[in-house]
Design an enzyme around this catalytic site. Structure first.
Site, PDB file in Angstrom:
ATOM      1  N   TRP A 130      -1.915  -8.645   6.729  1.00  0.00           N
ATOM      2  CA  TRP A 130      -3.513  -9.219   5.900  1.00  0.00           C
ATOM      3  C   TRP A 130      -2.673 -10.160   4.851  1.00  0.00           C
ATOM      4  O   TRP A 130      -1.757 -10.017   4.329  1.00  0.00           O
ATOM      5  CB  TRP A 130      -3.880  -8.083   5.262  1.00  0.00           C
ATOM      6  CG  TRP A 130      -5.391  -8.423   4.432  1.00  0.00           C
ATOM      7  CD1 TRP A 130      -6.238  -9.529   4.685  1.00  0.00           C
ATOM      8  CD2 TRP A 130      -5.565  -8.057   3.453  1.00  0.00           C
ATOM      9  NE1 TRP A 130      -7.103  -9.328   4.074  1.00  0.00           N
ATOM     10  CE2 TRP A 130      -6.607  -8.529   2.849  1.00  0.00           C
ATOM     11  CE3 TRP A 130      -4.998  -7.098   2.522  1.00  0.00           C
ATOM     12  CZ2 TRP A 130      -7.341  -8.395   1.522  1.00  0.00           C
ATOM     13  CZ3 TRP A 130      -5.533  -6.945   1.087  1.00  0.00           C
ATOM     14  CH2 TRP A 130      -6.626  -7.394   0.858  1.00  0.00           C
ATOM     15  N   ASP A 211      -1.730   1.693   4.060  1.00  0.00           N
ATOM     16  CA  ASP A 211      -3.119   1.163   3.791  1.00  0.00           C
ATOM     17  C   ASP A 211      -4.226   1.451   4.598  1.00  0.00           C
ATOM     18  O   ASP A 211      -4.321   1.186   5.720  1.00  0.00           O
ATOM     19  CB  ASP A 211      -2.801  -0.701   3.821  1.00  0.00           C
ATOM     20  CG  ASP A 211      -3.792  -1.241   3.265  1.00  0.00           C
ATOM     21  OD1 ASP A 211      -5.133  -0.756   2.863  1.00  0.00           O
ATOM     22  OD2 ASP A 211      -3.916  -2.695   3.358  1.00  0.00           O
ATOM     23  N   ALA A 213      -7.839   0.920   5.051  1.00  0.00           N
ATOM     24  CA  ALA A 213      -9.015  -0.020   4.580  1.00  0.00           C
ATOM     25  C   ALA A 213     -10.112   0.133   5.568  1.00  0.00           C
ATOM     26  O   ALA A 213     -11.271  -0.635   5.395  1.00  0.00           O
ATOM     27  CB  ALA A 213      -8.601  -1.497   4.514  1.00  0.00           C
ATOM     28  N   LYS A 246     -15.399  -1.735   3.328  1.00  0.00           N
ATOM     29  CA  LYS A 246     -16.148  -1.762   4.722  1.00  0.00           C
ATOM     30  C   LYS A 246     -16.736  -0.627   4.994  1.00  0.00           C
ATOM     31  O   LYS A 246     -17.891  -0.796   5.885  1.00  0.00           O
ATOM     32  CB  LYS A 246     -14.679  -2.122   5.985  1.00  0.00           C
ATOM     33  CG  LYS A 246     -13.740  -3.089   5.414  1.00  0.00           C
ATOM     34  CD  LYS A 246     -14.463  -4.403   5.412  1.00  0.00           C
ATOM     35  CE  LYS A 246     -13.672  -5.358   4.262  1.00  0.00           C
ATOM     36  NZ  LYS A 246     -12.366  -6.106   4.926  1.00  0.00           N
TER      37      LYS A 246
HETATM   38  C1  LIG Z   1      -5.650  -4.489   5.349  1.00  0.00           C
HETATM   39  C2  LIG Z   1      -6.473  -4.582   4.214  1.00  0.00           C
HETATM   40  N1  LIG Z   1      -6.204  -3.800   3.139  1.00  0.00           N
HETATM   41  C3  LIG Z   1      -6.929  -3.706   1.731  1.00  0.00           C
HETATM   42  C4  LIG Z   1      -8.052  -4.497   1.911  1.00  0.00           C
HETATM   43  C5  LIG Z   1      -8.897  -4.176   0.585  1.00  0.00           C
HETATM   44  O1  LIG Z   1     -10.078  -4.233   0.451  1.00  0.00           O
HETATM   45  P1  LIG Z   1     -10.927  -4.289  -0.984  1.00  0.00           P
HETATM   46  O2  LIG Z   1     -10.110  -4.589  -2.187  1.00  0.00           O
HETATM   47  O3  LIG Z   1     -11.910  -5.211  -0.889  1.00  0.00           O
HETATM   48  O4  LIG Z   1     -11.436  -2.636  -1.006  1.00  0.00           O
HETATM   49  C6  LIG Z   1      -8.534  -5.406   3.064  1.00  0.00           C
HETATM   50  C7  LIG Z   1      -9.983  -5.962   2.859  1.00  0.00           C
HETATM   51  O5  LIG Z   1     -10.132  -6.850   3.472  1.00  0.00           O
HETATM   52  C8  LIG Z   1      -7.622  -5.167   4.212  1.00  0.00           C
HETATM   53  O6  LIG Z   1      -8.142  -5.849   5.170  1.00  0.00           O
END
Ligand SMILES: Cc1ncc(COP(=O)(O)O)c(C=O)c1O
Length: 398
Positions: A130, A211, A213, A246
């Site tokens: 990401w 991670d 998510a 999400k």
């Molecule tokens: C792989 C991954 N990690 C972490 C996040 C963190 O998202 P947020 O800070 O919006 O909760 C995302 C959001 O798109 C993600 O795709």
């Protein structure tokens, strides 16, 4: 002071969104932005969230500060969801959880903790990963390296190459691994591969930074946390960044957390004091509103049941679109080369075409994707799937 700052090139996803908005073509398709969409193209507020939000507001008596750790009941419900109620690390008081501003907050606090504990440690990221991982984890000065993960041309995991690279990493380094629904590839380690990775991490003294998510977007809340639970049981130390952006659709409310597992309860106390210190030094304390909503949903059985139904519906919608698009592509091309779209997990897959092809898809066909050919499957609808499949088939291979 600011004379020396050069203009930065704007975030490519923001540029892409602007181009999409400006495109007058009626059949334009947005596969770029990384949010869930329902069948009408909306990123909905879940019903359970609407109800919980009303209840939270009705019950609220103060807007006073919450503290750097956030809400206690949110943190323990988060541990329940991620580690399960009876995980040995919880029984042994080795897990400590901090509510953070989204998963990003968890990733950054985790990185700062690594930096405080072991400033020379390298964080190994998957190639690809990401786009925000490098700025979030490298931004505090930690050195980053990449381990091979996925071949976009063959649509396969590079598992052996991954193990080989991690085998050569130095003891005490951290390894960031997507717990499920890998972004951007949609390709996850299989249940048979995870234990091999966990063994390697343990043997080589590497610290997993998981991670999570997209819990619930792959198979179910429990199934998507299975790898986290298994890894956390096998290693002495681990970090787990968690996002509810999400799976609760709470994106802008910034709801997430960081679980850190330490060798024993005394170490965990010391680690927790650093987690709190880091939070205070960056943002003082996390925003409360979204976490109050989430905590209410986790605690109230009817709301929780409704959440799980709504989460199941989001996951099913994406899986349906994966199947539909793969089937259409099979019909248009007469071969199975796009079947990977059907079998991968989560919101994203890489189409696996060149930057030129991505540009042609945008210029000629008005289909918007990031330059790495990442597609958000939630942008596929029953009424655009045939159009998208024709365009993908026309532009593939070059
Ligand atoms: C792989 C991954 N990690 C972490 C996040 C963190 O998202 P947020 O800070 O919006 O909760 C995302 C959001 O798109 C993600 O795709």
């Amino acid at each position: 002071m600011f004379q020396q700052l050069e203009q930065l090139v704007s975030d490519s996803i923001l540029g892409l969104m602007a181009k999409y908005r400006a495109d007058p073509f009626k059949q334009k398709v947005d596969l770029g932005v990384g949010v869930f969409r329902d069948l009408s193209g909306n990123t909905p507020i879940l019903n359970c969230v609407r109800t919980a939000e009303k209840e939270v507001l009705a019950a609220q008596t103060t807007k006073s500060y919450v503290g750097a750790a956030g809400r206690e009941e949110f943190n323990s419900a988060l541990e329940d969801l991620v580690l399960g109620p009876a995980h040995p690390t919880r029984r042994d008081r080795r897990a400590r959880t901090l509510q953070t501003p989204g998963g990003c907050g968890g990733l950054r606090v985790g990185a700062e903790l690594i930096k405080a504990a072991a400033p020379g440690a390298v964080v190994h990221l998957s190639d690809p990963t990401w786009g925000n991982h490098a700025p979030l984890l490298g931004g505090c000065g930690l050195k980053l390296e990449r381990y091979p993960y996925y071949d976009a041309a063959t649509h396969e995991l590079r598992f052996e190459a991954m193990l080989q690279r991690l085998q050569a990493a130095s003891a005490g380094d951290a390894v960031l691994i997507h717990a499920c629904c890998h972004n951007p590839t949609g390709a996850d380690l299989s249940p048979a591969q995870w234990p091999a990775v966990a063994d390697l991490l343990q043997r080589r003294g590497l610290v997993p930074f998981l991670d999570l998510a997209y819990q619930g977007f792959g198979a179910s809340l429990d199934a998507d946390a299975a790898a986290v639970r298994m890894v956390a049981e096998r290693v002495p130390e681990a970090l787990i960044a968690v996002s509810f952006s999400k799976n609760l659709g709470l994106y802008r409310e910034r709801v997430g957390g960081l679980i850190v597992i330490s060798e024993n309860a005394a170490r965990a106390d010391a680690v927790q004091s650093h987690m709190l210190h880091i939070a205070r030094s960056i943002y003082s304390m996390p925003p409360d509103h979204g976490a109050a909503i989430a905590a209410r949903i986790f605690a109230q059985p009817p709301l929780r049941r409704e959440w799980i139904q709504e989460l199941d519906a989001m996951r099913t919608r994406i899986q349906d679109m994966r199947c539909l698009l793969a089937q259409r592509l099979q019909e248009v091309t007469g071969d199975d080369s796009f079947d990977f779209i059907r079998t991968q997990h989560g919101m994203f897959s890489l189409l696996g075409v060149s930057r030129d092809a991505v540009e042609r898809l945008r210029e000629k066909h008005h289909i918007y994707m990031t330059a790495d050919s990442r597609m958000n499957l939630a942008g596929i609808m029953p009424d655009n799937v045939a159009y998208v499949a024709e365009a993908f088939a026309a532009e593939r291979g070059t």
